[in-house]
Design an enzyme around this catalytic site. Structure first.
Site, PDB file in Angstrom:
ATOM      1  N   GLU A  28     -19.326 -28.415  24.895  1.00 52.31           N
ATOM      2  CA  GLU A  28     -19.721 -27.359  23.979  1.00 52.31           C
ATOM      3  C   GLU A  28     -18.580 -27.174  22.987  1.00 52.31           C
ATOM      4  O   GLU A  28     -17.485 -26.774  23.369  1.00 52.31           O
ATOM      5  CB  GLU A  28     -19.957 -26.084  24.795  1.00 52.31           C
ATOM      6  CG  GLU A  28     -20.533 -24.940  24.048  1.00 52.31           C
ATOM      7  CD  GLU A  28     -20.835 -23.787  24.994  1.00 52.31           C
ATOM      8  OE1 GLU A  28     -22.009 -23.636  25.373  1.00 52.31           O
ATOM      9  OE2 GLU A  28     -19.892 -23.069  25.361  1.00 52.31           O
ATOM     10  N   GLN A  47     -19.182 -21.628   6.431  1.00 49.98           N
ATOM     11  CA  GLN A  47     -19.108 -22.952   5.802  1.00 49.98           C
ATOM     12  C   GLN A  47     -18.486 -23.935   6.785  1.00 49.98           C
ATOM     13  O   GLN A  47     -17.559 -23.592   7.506  1.00 49.98           O
ATOM     14  CB  GLN A  47     -18.234 -22.847   4.546  1.00 49.98           C
ATOM     15  CG  GLN A  47     -18.113 -24.098   3.729  1.00 49.98           C
ATOM     16  CD  GLN A  47     -17.338 -23.833   2.430  1.00 49.98           C
ATOM     17  OE1 GLN A  47     -17.581 -22.850   1.742  1.00 49.98           O
ATOM     18  NE2 GLN A  47     -16.419 -24.715   2.116  1.00 49.98           N
ATOM     19  N   ASP A  48     -19.015 -25.160   6.829  1.00 49.12           N
ATOM     20  CA  ASP A  48     -18.431 -26.247   7.599  1.00 49.12           C
ATOM     21  C   ASP A  48     -17.935 -27.307   6.628  1.00 49.12           C
ATOM     22  O   ASP A  48     -18.629 -27.649   5.670  1.00 49.12           O
ATOM     23  CB  ASP A  48     -19.460 -26.900   8.535  1.00 49.12           C
ATOM     24  CG  ASP A  48     -19.712 -26.106   9.809  1.00 49.12           C
ATOM     25  OD1 ASP A  48     -19.181 -24.995   9.933  1.00 49.12           O
ATOM     26  OD2 ASP A  48     -20.441 -26.607  10.683  1.00 49.12           O
ATOM     27  N   ASN A  49     -16.728 -27.829   6.881  1.00 42.87           N
ATOM     28  CA  ASN A  49     -16.133 -28.860   6.037  1.00 42.87           C
ATOM     29  C   ASN A  49     -15.814 -30.088   6.873  1.00 42.87           C
ATOM     30  O   ASN A  49     -15.538 -29.973   8.075  1.00 42.87           O
ATOM     31  CB  ASN A  49     -14.845 -28.334   5.380  1.00 42.87           C
ATOM     32  CG  ASN A  49     -15.108 -27.151   4.490  1.00 42.87           C
ATOM     33  OD1 ASN A  49     -16.102 -27.099   3.782  1.00 42.87           O
ATOM     34  ND2 ASN A  49     -14.219 -26.179   4.538  1.00 42.87           N
ATOM     35  N   HIS A  62      -2.425 -25.087   2.375  1.00 40.12           N
ATOM     36  CA  HIS A  62      -3.408 -24.419   1.530  1.00 40.12           C
ATOM     37  C   HIS A  62      -3.808 -23.054   2.091  1.00 40.12           C
ATOM     38  O   HIS A  62      -3.840 -22.854   3.299  1.00 40.12           O
ATOM     39  CB  HIS A  62      -4.676 -25.268   1.414  1.00 40.12           C
ATOM     40  CG  HIS A  62      -4.426 -26.644   0.887  1.00 40.12           C
ATOM     41  ND1 HIS A  62      -5.187 -27.719   1.261  1.00 40.12           N
ATOM     42  CD2 HIS A  62      -3.500 -27.130   0.021  1.00 40.12           C
ATOM     43  CE1 HIS A  62      -4.747 -28.812   0.647  1.00 40.12           C
ATOM     44  NE2 HIS A  62      -3.721 -28.474  -0.108  1.00 40.12           N
ATOM     45  N   LYS A  71      -9.987 -20.506   9.915  1.00 37.55           N
ATOM     46  CA  LYS A  71     -10.467 -21.877  10.105  1.00 37.55           C
ATOM     47  C   LYS A  71     -10.439 -22.241  11.585  1.00 37.55           C
ATOM     48  O   LYS A  71      -9.468 -21.959  12.289  1.00 37.55           O
ATOM     49  CB  LYS A  71      -9.586 -22.867   9.341  1.00 37.55           C
ATOM     50  CG  LYS A  71      -9.630 -22.674   7.835  1.00 37.55           C
ATOM     51  CD  LYS A  71      -8.693 -23.607   7.107  1.00 37.55           C
ATOM     52  CE  LYS A  71      -8.778 -23.369   5.607  1.00 37.55           C
ATOM     53  NZ  LYS A  71      -7.835 -24.208   4.855  1.00 37.55           N
ATOM     54  N   HIS A 118      -2.522 -23.428   5.774  1.00 34.01           N
ATOM     55  CA  HIS A 118      -2.922 -24.480   6.707  1.00 34.01           C
ATOM     56  C   HIS A 118      -2.702 -25.854   6.095  1.00 34.01           C
ATOM     57  O   HIS A 118      -2.911 -26.056   4.902  1.00 34.01           O
ATOM     58  CB  HIS A 118      -4.404 -24.308   7.061  1.00 34.01           C
ATOM     59  CG  HIS A 118      -4.952 -25.435   7.872  1.00 34.01           C
ATOM     60  ND1 HIS A 118      -5.856 -26.344   7.357  1.00 34.01           N
ATOM     61  CD2 HIS A 118      -4.718 -25.820   9.146  1.00 34.01           C
ATOM     62  CE1 HIS A 118      -6.157 -27.230   8.300  1.00 34.01           C
ATOM     63  NE2 HIS A 118      -5.477 -26.935   9.389  1.00 34.01           N
ATOM     64  N   TYR A 131     -13.956 -28.643  10.122  1.00 28.92           N
ATOM     65  CA  TYR A 131     -13.521 -27.274  10.328  1.00 28.92           C
ATOM     66  C   TYR A 131     -14.511 -26.282   9.743  1.00 28.92           C
ATOM     67  O   TYR A 131     -15.123 -26.513   8.713  1.00 28.92           O
ATOM     68  CB  TYR A 131     -12.102 -27.030   9.795  1.00 28.92           C
ATOM     69  CG  TYR A 131     -11.864 -27.299   8.335  1.00 28.92           C
ATOM     70  CD1 TYR A 131     -11.837 -26.253   7.410  1.00 28.92           C
ATOM     71  CD2 TYR A 131     -11.629 -28.585   7.875  1.00 28.92           C
ATOM     72  CE1 TYR A 131     -11.586 -26.484   6.066  1.00 28.92           C
ATOM     73  CE2 TYR A 131     -11.372 -28.831   6.535  1.00 28.92           C
ATOM     74  CZ  TYR A 131     -11.360 -27.780   5.638  1.00 28.92           C
ATOM     75  OH  TYR A 131     -11.124 -28.011   4.310  1.00 28.92           O
ATOM     76  N   ASP A 168      -0.847 -30.935  -4.006  1.00 29.91           N
ATOM     77  CA  ASP A 168       0.104 -30.697  -2.923  1.00 29.91           C
ATOM     78  C   ASP A 168       1.538 -31.001  -3.340  1.00 29.91           C
ATOM     79  O   ASP A 168       2.480 -30.354  -2.866  1.00 29.91           O
ATOM     80  CB  ASP A 168      -0.296 -31.492  -1.684  1.00 29.91           C
ATOM     81  CG  ASP A 168      -1.603 -30.977  -1.089  1.00 29.91           C
ATOM     82  OD1 ASP A 168      -2.017 -29.851  -1.428  1.00 29.91           O
ATOM     83  OD2 ASP A 168      -2.204 -31.701  -0.274  1.00 29.91           O
TER      84      ASP A 168
END
Length: 189
Positions: A28, A47-49, A62, A71, A118, A131, A168
């Site tokens: 799970e 939201q899923d990334n 970030h 996250k 992060h 994430y 970055d």
């Protein structure tokens, strides 16, 4: 599901119970009720990334100064060293960081609440990172802290120079960055 606390109390590692046999495995990866129990029911994911990166790619550090994102990070292919930096000015752990190896084998996840910068570096040949976020991506509010800020002294476990995006490379040191003057978590309550 096992919850492992880190040296920054608001961040924790989730270690799933994996059921494995000769056919493969099952676990799970997310359970709203269990997650709500350990986060006092403060967060919902919107939201899923999914990212794919090559070895030595470093993404981060970030954050969004408005619409801050919590996250829940995991790796489905490969291995990364995942890092979170506390950028809540009023926090006793302001400017401190934690790092954790996440990989497809250990199936661990890292929960990083709003209020943290992060980033991660890819340790394996390639990595796919999934994430969930607690708020939507808002590029106008996105900020970047310099990955190698000497005041943070993050041990990225690098054996060579990282591969960085233009964004970055242009990150600012923490002492020059916008930070949260009050905890974004308090604003949710």
């Amino acid at each position: 599901m096992k919850i492992i606390r880190t040296k920054i109390p608001d961040i924790f590692i989730i270690e799933p119970q994996v059921f494995q046999d000769d056919r493969g495995f099952f676990f799970e990866s997310y359970n709203y009720q269990k997650f709500a129990e350990v986060t006092s029911n403060l967060f919902n994911f919107v939201q899923d990334n999914h990212s794919y990166s090559k070895q030595n790619v470093l993404r981060g550090l970030h954050y969004q100064i408005r619409q801050p994102q919590g996250k829940l990070v995991r790796v489905v292919i490969g291995s990364i060293f995942d890092v979170a930096v506390d950028i809540r000015k009023s926090s006793s752990t302001f400017g401190k960081w934690i790092g954790c190896e996440l990989n497809a084998e250990n199936k661990r996840q890292l929960w990083i609440p709003p209020g943290f910068a992060h980033g991660f570096v890819v340790l394996s040949e390639v990595a796919e990172v999934l994430y969930k976020t607690t708020d939507y991506y808002a590029p106008q509010y996105e900020r970047c802290i310099l990955w190698n800020d000497p005041d943070l002294a993050i041990d990225w476990r690098l054996t060579t120079s990282p591969i960085l995006s233009t964004k970055d490379k242009a990150g600012k040191p923490l002492k020059e960055s916008e930070v949260y003057t009050q905890s974004p978590i308090l604003a949710i309550k």
